[in-house]
Design a protein around this motif. Structure first.
Motif, short mmCIF file in Angstrom:
data_model
loop_
_atom_site.label_atom_id
_atom_site.label_comp_id
_atom_site.label_asym_id
_atom_site.label_seq_id
_atom_site.Cartn_x
_atom_site.Cartn_y
_atom_site.Cartn_z
N GLN A 314 0.82 -1.21 0.00
CA GLN A 314 0.00 0.00 0.00
C GLN A 314 0.86 1.26 0.00
O GLN A 314 0.45 2.31 -0.48
N GLU A 315 2.08 1.16 0.56
CA GLU A 315 2.94 2.33 0.66
C GLU A 315 3.56 2.67 -0.69
O GLU A 315 3.60 1.83 -1.60
N ASP A 337 9.11 -0.62 12.45
CA ASP A 337 10.03 -0.03 11.48
C ASP A 337 11.28 0.46 12.18
O ASP A 337 11.21 1.01 13.28
N ARG A 425 6.25 9.62 5.40
CA ARG A 425 4.83 9.38 5.67
C ARG A 425 4.18 8.65 4.50
O ARG A 425 3.34 7.77 4.69
N GLY A 428 4.48 5.05 4.70
CA GLY A 428 3.77 4.38 5.79
C GLY A 428 4.45 4.48 7.13
O GLY A 428 4.05 3.79 8.08
N GLY A 430 5.02 5.57 10.66
CA GLY A 430 4.05 6.05 11.63
C GLY A 430 2.87 5.10 11.79
O GLY A 430 2.11 5.21 12.75
N ASP A 431 2.72 4.16 10.85
CA ASP A 431 1.62 3.20 10.93
C ASP A 431 1.93 2.06 11.88
O ASP A 431 1.04 1.29 12.25
N ARG A 432 3.19 1.92 12.27
CA ARG A 432 3.61 0.89 13.22
C ARG A 432 4.72 1.48 14.09
O ARG A 432 5.22 2.57 13.80
N ASP A 458 -2.02 15.87 11.40
CA ASP A 458 -2.03 14.82 10.37
C ASP A 458 -0.81 13.92 10.46
O ASP A 458 -0.79 12.82 9.89
N PRO A 461 0.60 10.27 14.03
CA PRO A 461 1.01 8.86 14.15
C PRO A 461 2.54 8.69 14.19
O PRO A 461 3.04 7.77 14.84
N VAL A 462 3.28 9.55 13.51
CA VAL A 462 4.74 9.46 13.52
C VAL A 462 5.27 9.67 14.93
O VAL A 462 6.17 8.95 15.40
N ASN A 465 3.95 6.82 17.54
CA ASN A 465 4.52 5.48 17.36
C ASN A 465 6.04 5.45 17.46
O ASN A 465 6.65 4.39 17.29
#
Length: 596
Positions: A314-315, A337, A425, A428, A430-432, A458, A461-462, A465
């Motif tokens: 998806q990234e 990550d 970003r 991806g 920040g998603d994990r 926005d 998440p970065v 996480n």
């Protein structure tokens, strides 16, 4: 698809048929036996029937009425399954194609001809895939009469829009269009030596000025390919075929091939161009390159293939963002990550190699490709922590404005942090859970990125996480590098990056104060390493680039190591303290996330 299949089956059957009658007939001027013609007709009918049932009929249909051998049915069944609307079925079909089989060459050719775009990309991104799955690139169109590759590249550049161009794109485009190999040869004695007109970027090409012109053109194309509308123009004007011709011509020139791969990787960010990229034959070249023992070549190919693979990825990986692990499709769940951010004069791969002999801190460090050794995040860390996605970032830096790749470019730490944050970003990040690993100025970029992300909802998440940061000799309180700029030949005109490292820089002090408060509030885990040995600056000066007091963030453990500034992030062996302590920090910090 059916034509290719029945031809190979027919030839195989003819080769095993019984002895033919001596009497021959003539069929449209071609000497062929009557029995052979019957065999051809039978083969056509059978394969057309089989393909109709397998490729068009319901998947659960039986094949008892089709007179095709079992191993032929397996090929067509897998093809039918790979074209399913069900994503899980498609992925399973690719995995089954990769299983050990006693297939013959013609069966691989059948699959190569019949596979759709998604299947070919899936096979290329699968470890251990047989290169026979991929057809060789189609024949390239002939060059125009009285034309050369250099002229074709310049023509392609001239055809691109001149809108939405930043100063660097304008600079490289203008340089590529104005210079010729003849003029470069004439200027070589003067401008090549002193960096006039930006030529030091190509000085390593020695006595081949045409290669220098091609590199200017490619650098401009890389910049253009970052703009989606310009990618459309590159494709429409035959850029994919022209770049492929150049790629195959320069098999022994890694710099040229990597620049070409950067353009293709950027174009692959645009999904509507995927079918064109595949049809032009790039997938077979990428499938071969990703298997290369050369880490840089494999990583450039892996980035492009990941951008093409929309079934499992998806990234989107923009220019300068490389996944070191996993580079293939994998069933291993990725739980966290680890990001590697190099510093001044660093690079995405070379900064993180094993320690080798001492060298001087000059721009030549980047140019010397023969000294690349094991990239320890890709080899050691990926093996010790397979559940990590390991990303390394690359961006241009210079010690002196004299030797900058783009003399019009003046990028501050603040500018670079925003640019990298946007790219990460999109990948991806920040998603994990995340751990940042940084060297020198890269640590200042990490600090600035996290502070910027903290200010933007926005990008929350970065921040949320981020679990921890490793700083390798990061000058939190400034470096002595700028103080010696007037005395060192390489720093006669120090770059903006060097100036920002000055001990009396107000921006650096504010960054340190703001980040220290942020890190304490977020309870971030921090590990600091610092060099204790001086580093050679050119051939004139030995300097302790980051003294112990400057590497002290104010939180986290501070560990002095008896190496210089360049080797502080380069363990000698896997058992070396530098690597083992780094590994321990990553495992401890991510223990809950990795389930350790």
């Amino acid at each position: 698809m059916s034509l290719a299949a029945y031809c190979v089956i027919c030839c195989r059957r003819l080769g095993t048929s019984t002895h033919l009658p001596k009497s021959n007939t003539y069929w449209k001027g071609i000497r062929i036996t009557y029995q052979a013609r019957k065999e051809l007709h039978k083969a056509v009918r059978k394969v057309l029937t089989a393909s109709a049932k397998i490729l068009r009929g319901p998947f659960a249909d039986t094949f008892s009425t089709v007179d095709v051998e079992d191993h032929e049915c397996a090929v067509w069944l897998l093809l039918r399954k790979s074209m399913s609307e069900d994503r899980a079925a498609r992925l399973q079909a690719v995995r089954e194609m990769l299983e050990p089989r006693h297939w013959r060459d013609y069966q691989y050719r059948t699959l190569a001809q019949a596979c759709d775009l998604r299947t070919l990309i899936g096979l290329a991104r699968s470890k251990g895939s047989d290169l026979r799955f991929f057809l060789p690139p189609p024949p390239l169109p002939s060059l125009k009469e009285d034309s050369s590759l250099e002229e074709e590249l310049r023509h392609l550049l001239a055809s691109l829009p001149q809108t939405e161009l930043d100063e660097c794109i304008q600079y490289f485009t203008s340089l590529a269009l104005s210079e010729s190999s003849q003029s470069l040869a004439a200027q070589k004695g003067g401008l090549w030596c002193f960096g006039g007109n930006g030529l030091p970027y190509a000085e390593s090409f020695g006595e081949v000025p045409s290669a220098a012109v091609e590199m200017f053109c490619l650098e401009a194309l890389v910049k253009h390919s970052e703009i989606p509308t310009h990618c459309d123009k590159i494709e429409a004007n035959g850029g994919l075929q022209l770049l492929q011709r150049l790629y195959q011509l320069h098999k022994n020139c890694p710099k040229v091939q990597r620049s070409i791969m950067r353009v293709i990787g950027n174009m692959a960010l645009n999904e509507h161009l995927h079918s064109t990229i595949v049809r032009s034959g790039w997938v077979s070249l990428l499938a071969e390159a990703v298997k290369s023992d050369d880490i840089m070549e494999a990583s450039h190919a892996a980035r492009t293939l990941a951008n093409l693979d929309r079934d499992t990825v998806q990234e989107k990986y923009q220019d300068g963002v490389f996944v070191l692990h996993p580079q293939y499709r994998t069933s291993q769940p990725i739980k966290a990550d680890v990001l590697f951010i190099h510093g001044l004069m660093g690079a995405a791969f070379k900064t993180w190699r094993q320690q080798d002999s001492d060298q001087a801190l000059t721009d030549k460090v980047v140019e010397d490709e023969t000294r690349y050794m094991t990239c320890w995040p890709k080899t050691w860390l990926a093996r010790d922590c397979p559940a990590l996605r390991i990303i390394s970032v690359e961006y241009d830096t210079s010690l002196s404005d004299w030797r900058a790749r783009c003399p019009t470019e003046r990028k501050s730490i603040a500018y670079r942090s925003n640019e990298l944050l946007r790219k990460l970003r999109a990948a991806g990040v920040g998603d994990r859970p995340v751990i940042w690993v940084s060297h020198s100025m890269g640590g200042l970029l990490v600090k600035k990125m996290l502070l910027e992300a903290f200010q933007r909802p926005d990008l929350s998440p970065v921040v949320n996480n981020t679990r921890g940061i490793i700083f390798y000799s990061v000058p939190h309180h400034g470096s002595r590098l700028a103080e010696y700029s007037v005395n060192a030949r390489y720093l006669l005109f120090p770059s903006l990056e060097v100036k920002e490292l000055s001990k009396d820089s107000p921006a650096l002090k504010k960054l340190q104060d703001d980040f220290l408060k942020f890190a304490k509030d977020k309870n971030l885990q921090v590990l600091n390493f610092v060099e204790t040995l001086p580093t050679s600056i050119g051939s004139m000066i030995k300097l302790h680039v980051v003294p112990v007091e400057s590497a002290d963030l104010g939180i986290g453990e501070l560990i002095p190591v008896d190496v210089n500034h360049l080797n502080i992030c380069k363990p000698k062996t896997k058992d070396a303290f530098l690597y083992q302590r780094t590994l321990q920090f990553i495992c401890d910090t991510l223990a809950k996330d990795l389930g350790n």
